[in-house]
Write a protein that holds these residues in place. Sequence first.
Motif, PDB file in Angstrom:
ATOM      1  N   GLY A   1      -3.480  11.323  -8.575  1.00 15.07           N
ATOM      2  CA  GLY A   1      -4.397  11.736  -6.749  1.00 15.07           C
ATOM      3  C   GLY A   1      -2.354  12.017  -6.841  1.00 15.07           C
ATOM      4  O   GLY A   1      -1.581  11.682  -6.849  1.00 15.07           O
TER       5      GLY A   1
ATOM      6  N   PHE B   1       0.696  -1.261  -0.462  1.00 12.67           N
ATOM      7  CA  PHE B   1      -0.071  -0.331   0.029  1.00 12.67           C
ATOM      8  C   PHE B   1       0.712   1.253   0.100  1.00 12.67           C
ATOM      9  O   PHE B   1       0.487   1.989  -0.473  1.00 12.67           O
ATOM     10  CB  PHE B   1      -0.461   0.233   1.464  1.00 12.67           C
ATOM     11  CG  PHE B   1      -1.875  -0.001   1.075  1.00 12.67           C
ATOM     12  CD1 PHE B   1      -2.899   0.264   0.440  1.00 12.67           C
ATOM     13  CD2 PHE B   1      -2.754  -2.144   1.215  1.00 12.67           C
ATOM     14  CE1 PHE B   1      -4.253  -0.307  -0.048  1.00 12.67           C
ATOM     15  CE2 PHE B   1      -3.593  -2.428   1.240  1.00 12.67           C
ATOM     16  CZ  PHE B   1      -4.867  -1.790   0.115  1.00 12.67           C
TER      17      PHE B   1
ATOM     18  N   GLN C   1      -5.518  10.471   2.641  1.00 10.56           N
ATOM     19  CA  GLN C   1      -6.579   9.529   2.048  1.00 10.56           C
ATOM     20  C   GLN C   1      -7.099   9.419   3.233  1.00 10.56           C
ATOM     21  O   GLN C   1      -9.070   8.677   3.320  1.00 10.56           O
ATOM     22  CB  GLN C   1      -6.232   8.812   1.752  1.00 10.56           C
ATOM     23  CG  GLN C   1      -5.292   8.864   0.288  1.00 10.56           C
ATOM     24  CD  GLN C   1      -4.802   7.409  -0.509  1.00 10.56           C
ATOM     25  OE1 GLN C   1      -5.771   6.563  -0.496  1.00 10.56           O
ATOM     26  NE2 GLN C   1      -3.386   7.541  -0.904  1.00 10.56           N
ATOM     27  N   THR C   2      -7.244   8.611   4.375  1.00 13.00           N
ATOM     28  CA  THR C   2      -7.752   8.556   5.525  1.00 13.00           C
ATOM     29  C   THR C   2      -8.148   9.801   6.591  1.00 13.00           C
ATOM     30  O   THR C   2      -9.419   8.873   6.844  1.00 13.00           O
ATOM     31  CB  THR C   2      -6.221   8.444   6.852  1.00 13.00           C
ATOM     32  OG1 THR C   2      -5.372   7.553   6.288  1.00 13.00           O
ATOM     33  CG2 THR C   2      -6.989   8.062   8.517  1.00 13.00           C
TER      34      THR C   2
ATOM     35  N   SER D   1      -2.737  13.018  -2.766  1.00  8.30           N
ATOM     36  CA  SER D   1      -3.201  12.421  -1.732  1.00  8.30           C
ATOM     37  C   SER D   1      -2.237  11.446  -0.509  1.00  8.30           C
ATOM     38  O   SER D   1      -2.110  10.243  -1.905  1.00  8.30           O
ATOM     39  CB  SER D   1      -5.007  11.933  -1.754  1.00  8.30           C
ATOM     40  OG  SER D   1      -5.723  13.298  -1.981  1.00  8.30           O
ATOM     41  N   THR D   2      -1.821  11.889   0.183  1.00 12.67           N
ATOM     42  CA  THR D   2      -1.446  10.778   0.732  1.00 12.67           C
ATOM     43  C   THR D   2      -2.419  10.539   1.448  1.00 12.67           C
ATOM     44  O   THR D   2      -2.850  10.498   1.344  1.00 12.67           O
ATOM     45  CB  THR D   2      -0.410  12.069   2.398  1.00 12.67           C
ATOM     46  OG1 THR D   2      -0.865  12.320   2.629  1.00 12.67           O
ATOM     47  CG2 THR D   2       0.714  12.820   1.290  1.00 12.67           C
ATOM     48  N   LEU D   3      -1.305   9.317   2.151  1.00 11.95           N
ATOM     49  CA  LEU D   3      -1.948   8.047   3.042  1.00 11.95           C
ATOM     50  C   LEU D   3      -2.710   9.243   3.896  1.00 11.95           C
ATOM     51  O   LEU D   3      -4.188   8.330   4.634  1.00 11.95           O
ATOM     52  CB  LEU D   3      -1.249   7.206   3.446  1.00 11.95           C
ATOM     53  CG  LEU D   3      -0.661   6.112   2.276  1.00 11.95           C
ATOM     54  CD1 LEU D   3       0.345   4.785   2.954  1.00 11.95           C
ATOM     55  CD2 LEU D   3      -2.113   5.334   1.364  1.00 11.95           C
TER      56      LEU D   3
ATOM     57  N   VAL E   1      -9.829   1.989   4.507  1.00 10.54           N
ATOM     58  CA  VAL E   1      -9.987   1.815   3.070  1.00 10.54           C
ATOM     59  C   VAL E   1     -10.909   1.766   2.348  1.00 10.54           C
ATOM     60  O   VAL E   1     -11.559   0.457   2.834  1.00 10.54           O
ATOM     61  CB  VAL E   1      -8.694   2.008   2.884  1.00 10.54           C
ATOM     62  CG1 VAL E   1      -8.392   0.361   3.026  1.00 10.54           C
ATOM     63  CG2 VAL E   1      -8.512   1.920   0.811  1.00 10.54           C
TER      64      VAL E   1
ATOM     65  N   SER F   1       2.573   2.124  -3.093  1.00  6.69           N
ATOM     66  CA  SER F   1       1.593   2.135  -4.751  1.00  6.69           C
ATOM     67  C   SER F   1       0.814   2.856  -4.526  1.00  6.69           C
ATOM     68  O   SER F   1       0.755   4.491  -4.958  1.00  6.69           O
ATOM     69  CB  SER F   1       0.832   0.839  -4.485  1.00  6.69           C
ATOM     70  OG  SER F   1      -0.340   1.005  -3.755  1.00  6.69           O
ATOM     71  N   GLU F   2       0.774   3.791  -2.952  1.00 14.48           N
ATOM     72  CA  GLU F   2      -0.087   5.409  -2.865  1.00 14.48           C
ATOM     73  C   GLU F   2       0.817   6.148  -1.848  1.00 14.48           C
ATOM     74  O   GLU F   2       0.586   6.869  -2.376  1.00 14.48           O
ATOM     75  CB  GLU F   2      -0.944   4.582  -1.426  1.00 14.48           C
ATOM     76  CG  GLU F   2      -2.286   4.123  -1.977  1.00 14.48           C
ATOM     77  CD  GLU F   2      -3.172   3.784  -3.354  1.00 14.48           C
ATOM     78  OE1 GLU F   2      -3.486   5.334  -3.446  1.00 14.48           O
ATOM     79  OE2 GLU F   2      -3.561   3.155  -4.186  1.00 14.48           O
ATOM     80  N   ASP F   3       1.979   5.897  -1.422  1.00 11.69           N
ATOM     81  CA  ASP F   3       2.379   6.862  -1.142  1.00 11.69           C
ATOM     82  C   ASP F   3       3.496   6.724  -0.499  1.00 11.69           C
ATOM     83  O   ASP F   3       4.091   6.062   0.960  1.00 11.69           O
ATOM     84  CB  ASP F   3       1.518   7.615   0.406  1.00 11.69           C
ATOM     85  CG  ASP F   3       2.464   8.949   1.177  1.00 11.69           C
ATOM     86  OD1 ASP F   3       3.365   9.453  -0.032  1.00 11.69           O
ATOM     87  OD2 ASP F   3       1.386   9.273   2.052  1.00 11.69           O
TER      88      ASP F   3
ATOM     89  N   TYR G   1      -6.011   3.390   8.394  1.00 11.58           N
ATOM     90  CA  TYR G   1      -6.050   3.826   6.389  1.00 11.58           C
ATOM     91  C   TYR G   1      -6.735   2.193   6.541  1.00 11.58           C
ATOM     92  O   TYR G   1      -7.481   1.989   5.621  1.00 11.58           O
ATOM     93  CB  TYR G   1      -5.217   4.516   6.105  1.00 11.58           C
ATOM     94  CG  TYR G   1      -4.458   4.024   4.789  1.00 11.58           C
ATOM     95  CD1 TYR G   1      -5.741   4.985   3.850  1.00 11.58           C
ATOM     96  CD2 TYR G   1      -3.758   3.244   4.249  1.00 11.58           C
ATOM     97  CE1 TYR G   1      -5.700   4.764   2.413  1.00 11.58           C
ATOM     98  CE2 TYR G   1      -4.602   3.523   2.673  1.00 11.58           C
ATOM     99  CZ  TYR G   1      -5.053   3.339   1.802  1.00 11.58           C
ATOM    100  OH  TYR G   1      -5.587   3.916  -0.096  1.00 11.58           O
TER     101      TYR G   1
END
Length: 221
Positions: free
Chosen positions: A149, A114, A156-157, A151-153, A210, A117-119, A206
Amino acid sequence: MNTNTPSPPPKIVPPLWRRVWTRLMADRGPGKKRLWVLVAIPAGALAFIGLIALVALYAAFAKGLPSIDWARQYRPPIVTNVISGDQQVMGEFYDERRVVVPYQRIPKKLVQAFIASEDAGFFDHGGVSFTGLLRGLYQTYVKRTRIVGGSTLSQQTAKAIIASSEGAKAVRVRSGWAGVRRKVREFILTRRLESNFNKEQILNLYLNEVYLGHHAYGVQA
């Protein structure tokens, strides 16, 4: 006999900032205030008014945000199972299909996946990555290669917490003043999360909040 007159030395022009400073600090004569006083008074008044406006805007945007206590006492909607006499699951009831999992029980490889891939800079930033935001805007609106996007994790949280507290419609607005308001509210809640929780606690929130599609929330669902 040499009659050549020596040339005068070149005139040294002081830099602009020094000339302005000299002008501001110069004595303008009896009964006249120095220019810096005349400039400082309205500048200070404008700064004070601007500060009051920022405080008022902050209060307006932050009004109604989920409290940090909500995250500390994290009890989101979960699945209710109907169990038969022989301990078999006969059915499920839920608004959000979620099974809360403690952070220690989540596989490390899943956590790393995660983050990658996200942050990727999750453990290095303070909740908001301005470089990631600019990169996302560039890829999406300048190169138009794909929607990226920024946005950080942590953001997103915050978004997931607002959606869980206020409904999904609260975080779907993307344009106009409502879109600006949504992003500012997410930013405020992100900073509150970063100030009150460590990175592992934010990750735990998160990974249990999610949305993964088909009414499934959290990695266990």
